[in-house]
Scaffold this active site. Sequence first.
Site, mmCIF file in Angstrom:
data_model
loop_
_atom_site.group_PDB
_atom_site.id
_atom_site.type_symbol
_atom_site.label_atom_id
_atom_site.label_comp_id
_atom_site.label_asym_id
_atom_site.label_seq_id
_atom_site.Cartn_x
_atom_site.Cartn_y
_atom_site.Cartn_z
ATOM 1 N N THR A 27 1.033 -1.105 0.012
ATOM 2 C CA THR A 27 -0.064 0.190 0.016
ATOM 3 C C THR A 27 0.955 1.173 -0.045
ATOM 4 O O THR A 27 2.344 1.168 0.078
ATOM 5 C CB THR A 27 -0.696 0.103 1.364
ATOM 6 O OG1 THR A 27 -0.079 0.336 2.493
ATOM 7 C CG2 THR A 27 -1.649 -1.358 1.596
ATOM 8 N N VAL A 86 7.699 -2.450 7.369
ATOM 9 C CA VAL A 86 7.600 -1.054 7.389
ATOM 10 C C VAL A 86 8.267 -0.220 5.919
ATOM 11 O O VAL A 86 9.315 -0.659 5.556
ATOM 12 C CB VAL A 86 8.469 -0.633 8.621
ATOM 13 C CG1 VAL A 86 8.508 0.932 8.288
ATOM 14 C CG2 VAL A 86 7.799 -1.156 9.797
ATOM 15 N N LYS A 87 7.361 0.233 5.405
ATOM 16 C CA LYS A 87 7.800 0.894 4.286
ATOM 17 C C LYS A 87 8.376 2.393 4.283
ATOM 18 O O LYS A 87 7.600 3.241 4.934
ATOM 19 C CB LYS A 87 6.489 1.070 3.179
ATOM 20 C CG LYS A 87 6.891 1.050 1.521
ATOM 21 C CD LYS A 87 5.456 0.957 0.956
ATOM 22 C CE LYS A 87 5.718 1.042 -0.423
ATOM 23 N NZ LYS A 87 4.585 1.094 -1.280
ATOM 24 N N ILE A 88 9.751 2.456 3.747
ATOM 25 C CA ILE A 88 10.420 3.624 4.259
ATOM 26 C C ILE A 88 10.661 4.107 2.699
ATOM 27 O O ILE A 88 11.426 3.660 1.988
ATOM 28 C CB ILE A 88 11.655 3.244 4.924
ATOM 29 C CG1 ILE A 88 11.358 2.408 6.148
ATOM 30 C CG2 ILE A 88 12.524 4.487 5.052
ATOM 31 C CD1 ILE A 88 11.291 3.165 7.481
#
Length: 218
Positions: A27, A86-88
């Site tokens: 997402t 976790v999207k960074i």
Amino acid sequence: MKFFIDTANLAQIKEANDLGILDGVTTNPSLMAKEGIKGEAAVMQHYIDICNIVDGDVSAEVISTDFAGMVAEGEKLAALHENIVVKIPMIKDGVKAIKYFTSKGIRTNCTLVFGAGQAILAAKAGATYISPFVGRLDDISYDGMDLIAQISQIFAVQGYQTQILAASIRNPVHIIKSAEMGAHVITSPLASILALLNHPLTDKGLAQFLADHAKSNA
Ligand code: E4P
């Protein structure tokens, strides 16, 4: 190659999951906004809802752009469910945050990767996934698939463990080419995944088989 679906739409996630080939979900804030998910509580609940549908990695993106903010947000996201990654974003503090999460055993997806140098930095920091954006490169007249091939070669030569997650997929050819070029994962809208099913000779052949069966059983 793993298949992730690139959406926050629960109905589409369920449809892809029911097909039996879904390995995860990505997402981003734009996709969450598209579904009308607003406010921290609603966003957090939506991630949990997604995790309850799919037994696989679910990328949840931080909004902060400073190290402390990314760490605080990422820790909260990771605590939601064991499947959360976790999207960074690929920025200086993002690289530091990836390194931090790696040291804590929290999985990360480094997003907004448009160059091989960025991919190398994220891999060095220990990212679980890097997301090169194929379609957005095509949009500005670069061949996005060339980047997948280049990163694939570098990671093989260097022995990096980071998985190449081909993102910003716009059509079924992007998926096929990603498989050819050694991407570990693609994340795609449902339409491009379903488009892989289509071939006119399949439709024609099936119609013929059914017609012949009907004739001989009349
Ligand atoms: C994936 O992680 C990205 O958020 C996504 O693939 C971007 O796709 P787009 O370029 O179609 O917005």
